[in-house]
Design an enzyme around this catalytic site. Structure first.
Site, PDB file in Angstrom:
ATOM      1  CE  LYS A 131      41.517  43.651  32.970  1.00 53.03           C
ATOM      2  NZ  LYS A 131      40.924  43.777  34.249  1.00 53.03           N
ATOM      3  CG  ASP A 149      44.833  45.545  37.360  1.00 51.50           C
ATOM      4  OD1 ASP A 149      45.669  46.281  37.765  1.00 51.50           O
ATOM      5  OD2 ASP A 149      44.457  44.577  38.329  1.00 51.50           O
TER       6      ASP A 149
END
Ligand code: SF4
Length: 219
Positions: A131, A149
């Site tokens: 991420k 997220d």
């Protein structure tokens, strides 16, 4: 299903995703990360620090240092304990201080203090997962990525863009359906919409400009 029906169905799907993305683009015309930074290095540090912490808490701790031009050498000169003292108000500070110092050592030794521009290079740094690497690749290098997220996962699921259960699978699916012209900024669209309108506990559907095309809209 006949070929013409399939073509018509795909054309409708393409039209609706374009409509959805265009509405988000109109809503958030110049989306940016809410993390404060002046250099790619500073963004990398802030994204590492923002794991399981709010952007506000990271900005509060780091903005005074960034205003003075904080770079890789400055953190190495400070050492782990002094850096930890600066970030102690951020969640998981001891682990993050360790990771940032280790990352700085690698950046200094292998990248002349700059940040790597590849996913493999970024993900080799301590504290940098998929991420974080996607955020840096999108924000700094403008690659067509989408970092998943909690907001991106929730909002895109409610909008019917995926039925996945993991961030990696969700990312794969979103990269298939979102037109590349809306990448990488689509990441910000969903984060901003998740924070301001499509909130986790109580989505504000009656104020949402996507409600006429959202399968999860509450009446
Ligand atoms: S209509 Fe409701 S569920 Fe759908 S995106 Fe908007 S706020 Fe979220």
């Amino acid at each position: 299903m006949s070929r013409s029906k399939l073509v018509n169905k795909n054309a409708r799907v393409t039209a609706s995703i374009n409509d959805l993305m265009q509405r988000l683009n109109d809503l958030y015309p110049d989306p940016k990360t809410e993390l404060v930074y002046n250099t790619p290095f500073q963004l990398l540090v802030s994204v590492i620090l923002s794991a399981q912490a709010t952007d506000v808490s990271v900005n509060k701790a780091m903005e005074p240092l960034y205003c003075k031009g904080l770079g890789c050498d400055d953190i190495l000169d400070m050492g782990e304990n002094q850096f930890l003292a600066h970030i102690k108000s951020i969640g998981l500070a001891p682990t993050k201080a360790k990771n940032v110092l280790a990352t700085c050592r690698i950046l200094k030794e292998k990248y002349a203090g700059l940040i790597p521009s590849t996913r493999a290079g970024l993900e080799s740094l301590p504290g940098v997962g998929r991420k974080t690497a996607s955020v840096i690749l999108g924000e700094i290098f403008k690659e067509p990525t989408i970092a998943v997220d909690t907001h991106v996962f929730r909002v895109t699921q409610r909008l019917g863009l995926h039925k996945e259960t993991t961030p990696v699978k969700t990312e794969e699916q979103l990269l298939k359906v979102i037109p590349s012209t809306f990448l990488p900024k689509a990441h910000h669209f969903f984060i901003l919409h998740g924070r301001r309108v499509c909130k986790a506990q109580k989505p504000l559907c009656n104020r949402c400009t996507l409600r006429t095309i959202c399968p999860s809209a509450e009446q």
